[in-house]
Design a protein around this motif. Structure first.
Motif, PDB file in Angstrom:
ATOM      1  N   TYR A   1       1.145  -1.188   0.092  1.00 39.58           N
ATOM      2  CA  TYR A   1      -0.318   0.148  -0.335  1.00 39.58           C
ATOM      3  C   TYR A   1       0.803   1.255   0.162  1.00 39.58           C
ATOM      4  CZ  TYR A   1      -3.627  -3.658   1.343  1.00 39.58           C
ATOM      5  OH  TYR A   1      -4.017  -4.875   1.264  1.00 39.58           O
ATOM      6  N   PRO A   2       1.755   1.694  -1.146  1.00 40.56           N
ATOM      7  CA  PRO A   2       2.644   2.560  -1.370  1.00 40.56           C
ATOM      8  C   PRO A   2       2.014   3.937  -0.668  1.00 40.56           C
ATOM      9  CG  PRO A   2       2.319   1.585  -3.663  1.00 40.56           C
ATOM     10  CD  PRO A   2       1.857   1.225  -2.569  1.00 40.56           C
ATOM     11  N   ASP A   3       2.480   4.822   0.673  1.00 31.49           N
ATOM     12  CA  ASP A   3       2.445   5.775   0.280  1.00 31.49           C
ATOM     13  C   ASP A   3       1.233   6.545   1.219  1.00 31.49           C
ATOM     14  OD1 ASP A   3       4.031   6.695  -0.874  1.00 31.49           O
ATOM     15  OD2 ASP A   3       3.175   6.624  -3.092  1.00 31.49           O
ATOM     16  N   SER A   4       0.914   5.088   1.931  1.00 32.74           N
ATOM     17  CA  SER A   4      -0.890   5.267   2.646  1.00 32.74           C
ATOM     18  C   SER A   4      -0.135   5.173   4.522  1.00 32.74           C
ATOM     19  CB  SER A   4      -1.578   4.040   2.711  1.00 32.74           C
ATOM     20  OG  SER A   4      -1.231   3.624   1.502  1.00 32.74           O
ATOM     21  N   PHE A   5       1.559   5.019   4.692  1.00 40.24           N
ATOM     22  CA  PHE A   5       1.760   4.836   5.536  1.00 40.24           C
ATOM     23  C   PHE A   5       2.654   6.171   5.877  1.00 40.24           C
ATOM     24  CE2 PHE A   5       0.082   0.716   4.613  1.00 40.24           C
ATOM     25  CZ  PHE A   5      -0.607   0.510   6.424  1.00 40.24           C
ATOM     26  N   ALA A   6       2.313   7.146   6.366  1.00 36.03           N
ATOM     27  CA  ALA A   6       3.362   8.404   6.313  1.00 36.03           C
ATOM     28  C   ALA A   6       4.802   7.727   7.105  1.00 36.03           C
ATOM     29  CB  ALA A   6       2.312   9.204   6.957  1.00 36.03           C
ATOM     30  N   PHE A   7       4.370   7.209   8.694  1.00 33.32           N
ATOM     31  CA  PHE A   7       5.610   7.062   9.579  1.00 33.32           C
ATOM     32  C   PHE A   7       6.988   6.496   8.289  1.00 33.32           C
ATOM     33  CE2 PHE A   7       2.992   3.657  10.229  1.00 33.32           C
ATOM     34  CZ  PHE A   7       3.591   2.371  10.411  1.00 33.32           C
ATOM     35  N   ILE A   8       6.382   5.746   7.644  1.00 36.24           N
ATOM     36  CA  ILE A   8       7.612   4.798   6.564  1.00 36.24           C
ATOM     37  C   ILE A   8       8.596   5.308   5.429  1.00 36.24           C
ATOM     38  CG2 ILE A   8       8.262   2.557   5.602  1.00 36.24           C
ATOM     39  CD1 ILE A   8       6.593   1.444   6.956  1.00 36.24           C
ATOM     40  N   ASP A   9       9.313   6.295   5.950  1.00 39.55           N
ATOM     41  CA  ASP A   9       9.715   6.836   4.812  1.00 39.55           C
ATOM     42  C   ASP A   9      11.011   6.137   4.244  1.00 39.55           C
ATOM     43  OD1 ASP A   9      12.328   6.970   6.235  1.00 39.55           O
ATOM     44  OD2 ASP A   9      11.539   9.589   6.886  1.00 39.55           O
ATOM     45  N   PRO A  10      11.619   6.283   2.911  1.00 33.36           N
ATOM     46  CA  PRO A  10      12.679   5.541   2.245  1.00 33.36           C
ATOM     47  C   PRO A  10      13.621   5.106   3.237  1.00 33.36           C
ATOM     48  CG  PRO A  10      12.219   7.639   0.965  1.00 33.36           C
ATOM     49  CD  PRO A  10      11.344   8.093   1.624  1.00 33.36           C
TER      50      PRO A  10
END
Ligand code: HEM
Ligand SMILES: [Cu+2]
Lengths: 206, 595
Positions: free
Chosen positions: B62-71
């Protein structure tokens, strides 16, 4: 006790007492466990230095390699370590021939000579540093410091073996264990002397 | 001839019995307690690695649905997940956990030959775990270099955790290696010298053979990791150039020049490939014993199994560069490594045939350990077959660094060893705790894990064929990844979350059973090996009461014609074996053909 014979035993056929099968004693590796463990440990140390030396040869081929100058002090240190090894061997021999008064002296002398070797190596470091051969100025220097450093650390780690021998000798309650402890101590020192000779040859001739 | 006194029974070796809580459970020198300490610690970090994989999957599905995971987080998760799983979970649990538990018990020793060193080994491992976890707390976070830690990027400023993170990782590995060496010296020495009377090397259960050879591999392979960690720390901290070439980092020239990143790769994989077998060989051994016991049949081709373990161990040191086909190596070099890689498949395949032939016409009991063991055969064959693809240079080139590789190694060294771990944990749990676990919960755990991991990894092969790259936070728009790949990724993520959650069944089952489980029979699986014949259950300190067991036969005396029970423990003297009516006296299997 050939390895081949062990590995070709048919465990589903024979009881260990039958003549065709191996007896249990034949399949048991004799000798003290301490010695076995030390031999394996020396194998591990051998692998560590072997890999450093392989890396040395590979890195040496690249064109930024500038060999270090030789240091006479290294020859003297080598002699000192050689003496340490000899003294420990004599200590072990003395233990076998009951010249007990030499044993404590020998152990102490071995430790002192080793300390002198490590101090000597440190002095070489200081000299090299003083002449501008810094660890990060050339890969040859970096290998020089790392190899000598790791070798010295292994000698200091030998304190464990040495202390065990010391405790046995000073308490003196169990002659058999005492002999074994001193034997292993001498063995480890011979091994590290050998490693040093290889490292030294490598550093001087490349 | 002097009579032989096993080491464990020589006077000076008689052990003190620990009394206080501290010496009994914390600073214990008892191999069984140390095994359990190793086990709990490694399972604990393993759960952290599992959570990290779940987080990665959330981002991918679910790309970009979880703001707390950045690259940057993603790279750190990848790295820590991989490293923890391989080293701190699998290596520690197989050798520190099962090695410690089974070596003395299956060989009839009272303990390891150096109990104090054994205790030190655990505490060094514990420190290495603390150092590893500390890297989550320092500024910049843990390293994001990938578990392979390749320089130059591992220590360049663009990489997450390039400062404290990577240093702590290298330090933790160095401490781990010290811990492993202390444990390993103990394992080999105990196997070689502390076996009880009658336990010849070729009567040892295959578990011990696997653990023994894996330990030797570890002793000689970990130095390569140690050496590369030391040199990398120097590059990082004092600015040497062992591995670091001259390079521009964020627009600025670095202080290093002339180093060889390829040298690091060689050193790393000289450790890295044997590491695969450090994990696999104990798994091979343990699963052989589980299969034989629950199929009520002697293991097929015992000697061949031993030789295969030894051969695989030796060969595993000359295949490392198959991980470096894309590093621009000489084609002849590549040919050599492709060849050795395919050669190592031969003894491996022999082992698979032998497991299957052991099952053939066996009286299979579909117990929980057996389910996991059979699941292992599936996943291992599967992962092994894709390994043959990747072992060939020309096939590897386009597939390298894609999800095909992820699928391959998760099948062969992720899922397969984990299934064996579960098989073994369930198999030996009644011995370790004296309690029985809940069968239904364990069966649900098996089916969920087995089918669930297939749902995760099978589609990944296909993604790999499409060319979806590994270690990517997101894919953007490309010509070669169709939109449907995203649907697939979402479903893989759902499966991964399901598998992650279902592992809680295992944890709950174990914890609950330790306290509330039914009391277990001392030999619930009717097995032949020594650990099931201890006078107490779980075995007490010193394992064997006043007398060491004597071994009369190999470990695989199942379903012997004429014998009443369908198994004959290793400790029962031939004259005491109960025969069926009308059957002659008990003879060793095969003695007839021999005569
Ligand atoms: C439910 C279980 C698991 C899931 C969902 C999972 C998922 C993942 C994911 C998503 C990645 C990163 C892919 C990428 O972006 O490159 C990864 C990498 C990796 N995993 Fe797992 N994994 C699991 C279990 C395991 C186990 C048991 C092992 C033990 C060997 C393992 C070893 C690795 C390794 C070595 C990497 C490579 C790390 C790197 O690229 O540096 N994983 N896994
Ligand atoms: Cu490999």
């Amino acid at each position: 006790m050939g390895l081949f014979r062990i590995l070709t035993e048919k465990p589903w056929l024979h009881s260990p007492q039958t003549p065709e099968g191996l007896t249990f004693e034949e399949s048991q590796i004799s000798g003290s466990p301490q010695k076995t463990a030390l031999l394996f440990f020396m194998g591990v140390v051998f692998a560590v230095f072997g890999l450093f030396i392989t890396a040395y040869f590979i890195r040496m081929e690249l064109d930024d390699w500038r060999p270090m100058p030789e240091s006479t002090l290294l020859w003297i240190n080598t002699l000192v370590l050689f003496l340490a090894s000899v003294v420990l061997q004599l200590t072990y021999n003395a233990l076998n021939s009951d010249r007990a008064n030499f044993v404590k002296l020998g152990l102490l002398a071995g430790a002192l000579l080793t300390a002198a070797f490590v101090a000597g190596q440190y002095t070489v470091w200081q000299q090299m540093n003083g002449q501008g051969y810094l660890i990060n100025s050339n890969p040859a220097n970096a290998f020089f410091y790392v190899l000598t450093g790791i070798h010295a650390l292994h000698l200091l780690g030998g304190l464990w073996v040495w202390t065990r021998a010391g405790i046995r000798v000073w308490t003196g309650t169990n002659p058999e264990k005492e002999r074994l402890a001193v034997e292993l101590c001498a063995l480890y020192w011979h091994f590290l002397l050998l490693v040093w000779l290889v490292v030294f040859a490598l550093l001087s001739y490349t | 001839m002097t009579t032989y006194i096993p080491i464990a029974d020589r006077d000076e070796e008689l052990h003190d019995h620990p009394h206080s809580f501290i010496t009994k459970w914390v600073f214990s020198q008892d191999h069984k307690v140390i095994a359990i300490q190793y086990g709990c610690t490694s399972i604990f970090v393993g759960l952290i690695a599992l959570v990290l994989s779940g987080l990665m999957r959330l981002q991918l599905g679910y790309p970009d649905s979880f703001a707390f995971i950045d690259p940057a987080d993603y790279y750190q998760f990848v790295t820590m997940h991989g490293m923890i799983m391989v080293v701190y979970l699998l290596t520690a649990l197989f050798l520190g956990g099962f090695g410690n538990y089974l070596i003395p018990l299956q060989l009839g020793a009272r303990d390891m030959v150096f109990p104090f060193l054994n205790m030190l080994s655990y505490w060094f491992f514990f420190i290495s775990v603390l150092i590893l976890l500390a890297s989550f707390l320092v500024s910049g976070g843990p390293t994001g270099a990938g578990w392979t830690l390749y320089p130059p990027q591992a220590i360049l400023r663009g990489t997450p955790g390039h400062d404290m993170g990577i240093t702590l990782m290298l330090a933790s590995l160095a401490v781990f290696i010290v811990a492993f060496t202390m444990g390993g010296l103990n394992y080999v020495t105990t196997v070689l010298q502390a076996r009880t009377h009658g336990m010849t090397l070729m009567r040892m259960p295959l578990s011990i053979w696997g653990i023994f050879v894996a330990t030797i591999l570890g002793l000689f392979a970990f130095p390569a990791l140690f050496v590369s960690a030391v040199m990398m720390v120097f590059d990082k901290i004092v600015g040497t150039s062992f591995f670091m070439p001259a390079i521009l980092s964020l627009g600025e020239a670095v202080d290093h020049k002339g180093g060889s990143p390829i040298l690091f790769q060689h050193l790393f994989w000289f450790f890295g490939h044997p590491e695969v077998y450090i994990v696999a060989l104990p798994a091979f051994g343990l699963v052989s014993d589980v299969i034989s016991t629950h199929a009520r049949k002697n293991i097929f081709g015992y000697r061949m199994m031993v030789w295969a373990i030894v051969a695989i161990g030796a060969l595993s040191f000359i295949v490392w560069a198959h991980h470096m086909y894309v590093s621009g190596m000489n084609p002849y070099f590549g040919f050599f490594f492709a060849f050795t890689t395919l050669v190592i498949a031969v003894p491996t395949a022999i082992k698979v045939y032998n497991w299957v032939l052991t099952l053939w016409q066996g009286n299979i009991r579909l117990t929980v350990p057996m389910l996991f063991a059979m699941g292992f055969i599936f996943t291992f064959v599967h992962g092994g077959l894709t390994g043959i693809f990747l072992g060939n240079v020309t096939i590897d080139l386009p597939l390298s660094d894609t999800y095909f590789v992820i699928a391959h190694f998760h099948m062969v060294m992720g899922v397969s060893p984990v299934l064996v771990l579960f098989a073994s944990l369930y198999h030996w749990f009644p011995k370790m705790s004296g309690k029985m676990f809940n069968q239904t919960m364990a069966k649900v755990h098996f089916w969920g894990t087995f089918l669930g991991t297939y749902a995760i990894y099978l589609p990944m092969h296909y993604l790999g064929f499409l060319g979806v790259p590994r270690r990517y936070y997101s894919y953007g728009t490309t010509d070669f990844i169709p939109d449907s790949a995203q649907t697939l990724n979402a479903n893989i993520t759902n499966a991964a979350i399901f598998v992650g959650i279902i592992q809680m069944l295992f944890i709950i089952n174990m914890v609950w059973s330790v306290f509330k489980g039914k009391k277990a029979d001392p030999n619930p699986w009717e097995a032949t090996t020594l650990e099931w014949q201890t006078p107490e259950n779980p075995p007490g300190h010193g394992n064997w009461g006043s007398k060491l067991p004597v071994v009369y036969r190999w470990a695989y005396e199942y379903s012997v014609p004429g014998v009443k029970a369908d198994f004959v423990p290793q400790t029962i003297p031939p004259e005491e074996v109960e025969m069926e009516e009308g059957a002659g006296p008990y003879i060793y299997r095969g003695e007839e053909e021999h005569a």
